[in-house]
Scaffold this active site. Structure first.
Site, PDB file in Angstrom:
ATOM      1  N   HIS A 190      37.405   9.123  22.604  1.00  0.00           N
ATOM      2  CA  HIS A 190      36.754   7.806  22.619  1.00  0.00           C
ATOM      3  C   HIS A 190      35.352   7.878  23.226  1.00  0.00           C
ATOM      4  O   HIS A 190      34.396   7.345  22.683  1.00  0.00           O
ATOM      5  CB  HIS A 190      37.551   6.848  23.522  1.00  0.00           C
ATOM      6  CG  HIS A 190      38.641   6.134  22.818  1.00  0.00           C
ATOM      7  ND1 HIS A 190      38.531   5.680  21.533  1.00  0.00           N
ATOM      8  CD2 HIS A 190      39.868   5.761  23.235  1.00  0.00           C
ATOM      9  CE1 HIS A 190      39.649   5.079  21.190  1.00  0.00           C
ATOM     10  NE2 HIS A 190      40.485   5.118  22.212  1.00  0.00           N
ATOM     11  N   ASP A 456      36.706  22.124   4.720  1.00  0.00           N
ATOM     12  CA  ASP A 456      37.963  22.730   4.293  1.00  0.00           C
ATOM     13  C   ASP A 456      37.736  23.934   3.386  1.00  0.00           C
ATOM     14  O   ASP A 456      38.455  24.919   3.479  1.00  0.00           O
ATOM     15  CB  ASP A 456      38.832  21.686   3.583  1.00  0.00           C
ATOM     16  CG  ASP A 456      39.561  20.805   4.586  1.00  0.00           C
ATOM     17  OD1 ASP A 456      40.052  21.343   5.599  1.00  0.00           O
ATOM     18  OD2 ASP A 456      39.621  19.587   4.374  1.00  0.00           O
ATOM     19  N   CYS A 503      29.699  16.888   1.222  1.00  0.00           N
ATOM     20  CA  CYS A 503      29.914  16.001   2.361  1.00  0.00           C
ATOM     21  C   CYS A 503      30.500  16.746   3.553  1.00  0.00           C
ATOM     22  O   CYS A 503      30.854  16.139   4.556  1.00  0.00           O
ATOM     23  CB  CYS A 503      30.774  14.806   1.967  1.00  0.00           C
ATOM     24  SG  CYS A 503      32.366  15.297   1.290  1.00  0.00           S
TER      25      CYS A 503
HETATM   26  C1  PEP Z   1      35.561  18.544   4.215  1.00  0.00           C
HETATM   27  O1  PEP Z   1      36.672  19.076   4.172  1.00  0.00           O
HETATM   28  O2  PEP Z   1      34.491  19.169   4.113  1.00  0.00           O
HETATM   29  C2  PEP Z   1      35.419  17.095   4.436  1.00  0.00           C
HETATM   30  C3  PEP Z   1      34.258  16.494   4.357  1.00  0.00           C
HETATM   31  O3  PEP Z   1      36.534  16.396   4.725  1.00  0.00           O
HETATM   32  P1  PEP Z   1      37.274  16.352   6.140  1.00  0.00           P
HETATM   33  O4  PEP Z   1      36.348  16.947   7.170  1.00  0.00           O
HETATM   34  O5  PEP Z   1      37.571  14.907   6.353  1.00  0.00           O
HETATM   35  O6  PEP Z   1      38.483  17.189   5.878  1.00  0.00           O
HETATM   36 MG    MG Z   2      38.516  17.988   3.885  1.00  0.00          MG
END
Ligand code: PEP
Ligand code: MG
Length: 574
Positions: A190, A456, A503
């Protein structure tokens, strides 16, 4: 050399100021017998009433200054004071055992704290923290003691604390509080999240900052390196001041780019977007000039509660984000639960390898009612902006087809019901599993866009758990295998006339930006505070140079060689 402590860099910036060590009040609570239990119950009720009033005021202040989602923390606190198991439990204990209110309150809250703390998942552990925070507030009232009022601090200060509870953080007067450091906590605690939204430097998890620093000591908090420097000498102060000045100057320069396009010196335009977790993050998105939302992680809507969010609740959240982006693109990812993100109320079976298990789209394709509720909320919200729907953790084309079929069915239902749905909702997938990255040409025929989830993708490609310190050396964004996969994904998208974004955290890294630009990435989505630095970097480099760089990089043998190449060619500008 000045003494220093290392912790986790939780929020960027440098603070140099006198410390205020937040002492835990000495609440020595004794068991006393009473012959007037009604009076004790009256005292207890009075303390609860005062606590509720305080919490309502803090909630209001937080709502105004930090947004709805942060204010929700205090709704949770208010709920503790309305929980019959706790409130009636204390009253019963007083009357049945003829004990004083303080003792009854402490016993009951300790029991609940211990119960929640012994549970494995983070959500339950957080409930324990809520109960502890609320119980302290009530006890201080019963004991006639003052809650240390951080709001009263009226000189430049850095706060040092074991941990900062949400109520502590909400009271920080930003006119004077320059930063904080804590003994416990991680990047997602938090206090760390609050520090980032307040844009003040913070270092958490130092283990022993409270036992090392005394109120009045001069300290430096370096939220970039995760360092707390104690008793700095003049030279050290001068060096940090210089870095701070540099940082501030840079921030001012970056701020000038807020309404400027993300364009290279040879006129190639890309989109710099932001990742968000809740609508409350929108302030940061707008104040940092993001051109879109590249990833809205909807799982936060499902977390920190006892049951699934309703269609209406979801609709409101999605609509808020879409409306505030005023027609700019918003990629909303469907529920990506599982792995490190648990939902206790779904009662999912424990798995040996949760990261490779029943999660995200795999779960949604089985729990179709839950999935359809989210898709209905998304499609209803589509009428309020430029929505793009994204499915996470896709490993096979069948999954995409199945998810799209469910989406179509939901859309037809809505149209039959006479509900407005945008005709232009693009549908894409996260590319974060190697099978999808390798076979991207096949997937590109089925979707409107890709967003590469490197967080990931790196862990699965390198077989290196993204949470493990032990194998962190193998978690290499610049490994040639990763760069080649990225290239494959982007090329496959372009061949089908589709766009490719990223992302994962990598998208906002200074070393990655020129490489990704050179590989042809169309959209870069990152934490909001990285948008302006990335725009500044992009505007100083040319696409053709970046292409040469990327072509050279993917031929190299190691991640280190790639990083050296990027820096030796002058692409790192800060
Ligand atoms: C990723 O895996 O790169 C991603 C953006 O998703 P998360 O970090 O939520 O797994
Ligand atoms: Mg991910």
């Amino acid at each position: 050399m000045a003494e220093s402590l290392t912790g986790i860099a939780a929020s960027k910036g440098i603070a140099i100021a006198k410390a205020f060590v937040l002492e835990q009040p000495d609440m020595d609570i004794q068991r006393k017998t009473t012959d007037d239990s009604q009076e004790e119950i009256g005292r207890f009720n009075e303390a609860v009433k005062k606590s509720k009033n305080e919490l309502l005021a803090i909630k209001e202040k937080t709502y105004k200054e930090m947004g709805e989602d942060k204010a929700e923390i205090f709704s949770a606190h208010l709920l503790v004071l309305e929980d019959p198991e706790i409130v009636d439990g204390v009253s019963s204990k007083i009357s049945e055992e003829n004990v004083n209110a303080e003792f009854a309150m402490k016993e009951i809250s300790d029991t609940f704290v211990a119960m929640f703390e012994s549970m494995e998942n983070e959500y339950m552990k957080e409930r324990a923290a809520d109960i502890r925070d609320v119980s302290k507030r009530v006890l201080l009232h019963l004991l006639g003691m003052e809650n240390t009022n951080l709001a009263l601090i009226d000189e430049e200060t850095v706060v040092i604390a074991e941990d900062l509870t949400p109520s502590d953080t909400a009271q920080l007067n930003l006119e004077y509080i320059r930063g904080f450091a804590t003994d416990i906590g991680g990047r997602t605690s938090h206090s760390a999240i609050m520090a980032r939204s307040m844009e003040i430097p913070a270092v958490v998890g130092t283990k022993n900052v409270t036992s090392t620093v005394k109120t009045g000591d001069l300290v430096i908090i370096d939220g970039m390196e995760g360092e707390v420097v104690l008793h700095p000498d003049d030279n050290t102060i001068a060096a940090f001041k210089e870095r701070l000045e540099e940082f501030n100057k840079q921030k001012q320069e970056w701020a000038k780019l807020i309404n400027e396009p993300s364009v290279t010196t040879d006129d190639h335009r890309v989109e710099l977007a932001a990742n968000i977790g809740t609508p409350g993050d929108m302030e940061g998105v707008l104040s940092n000039g993001a051109e879109g939302i590249g990833l809205y992680r909807t799982e936060f809507l499902y977390m920190g509660r006892d049951e699934l969010p309703t269609e209406e609740e979801q609709f409101e959240a999605y609509k808020e984000v879409l409306s505030r982006m005023e027609g700019r693109p918003v990629v909303i990812r469907t529920l990506d639960i599982g792995g490190d993100k648990e939902l206790p109320y779904l009662n999912l079976p424990k798995e040996l390898n949760p990261f490779l298990g029943f999660r995200a789209i795999r779960l949604c394709l089985e729990e179709t009612d839950m999935f359809k509720t989210q898709l209905r909320a998304l499609l209803r919200a589509s009428a309020f902006g430029n929505l793009k729907i994204m499915f996470p953790m896709v490993a096979s084309v069948e999954e995409v087809r199945q998810a799209k079929k469910i989406l179509e069915a939901v859309k037809e239902d809505l149209i039959k019901e006479g509900i407005d749905v945008s005709e232009k909702v693009e549908v894409g997938i996260m590319v974060e599993i190697p099978s999808t990255a390798v076979a991207a040409d096949i997937f590109a025929k089925e979707v409107d866009f890709f967003s590469i989830g490197t967080n990931d993708l790196i862990q699965y490609t390198m077989a290196a758990d993204r949470m493990s310190e032990k194998v962190a050396h193998l978690y290499q964004p610049y490994h040639p295998a990763i760069l080649r996969l990225i290239k494959n994904v982007i090329d496959a998208a372009h061949k089908e006339g589709k766009w490719a974004g990223m992302c994962g955290e990598m998208a906002g890294e200074e070393t990655a930006v020129p490489l990704l630009l050179g590989l042809g990435l169309d959209e870069f989505s990152m934490s909001a505070t990285s948008v302006l630095p990335a725009r500044s970097q992009l505007r100083k480099i040319s696409r053709s140079e970046a292409e040469k760089l990327a072509n050279e990089a993917i031929q190299l043998s190691t991640a280190d060689e790639v990083e050296e190449l990027v820096s030796s060619k002058g692409f790192i500008l800060s």
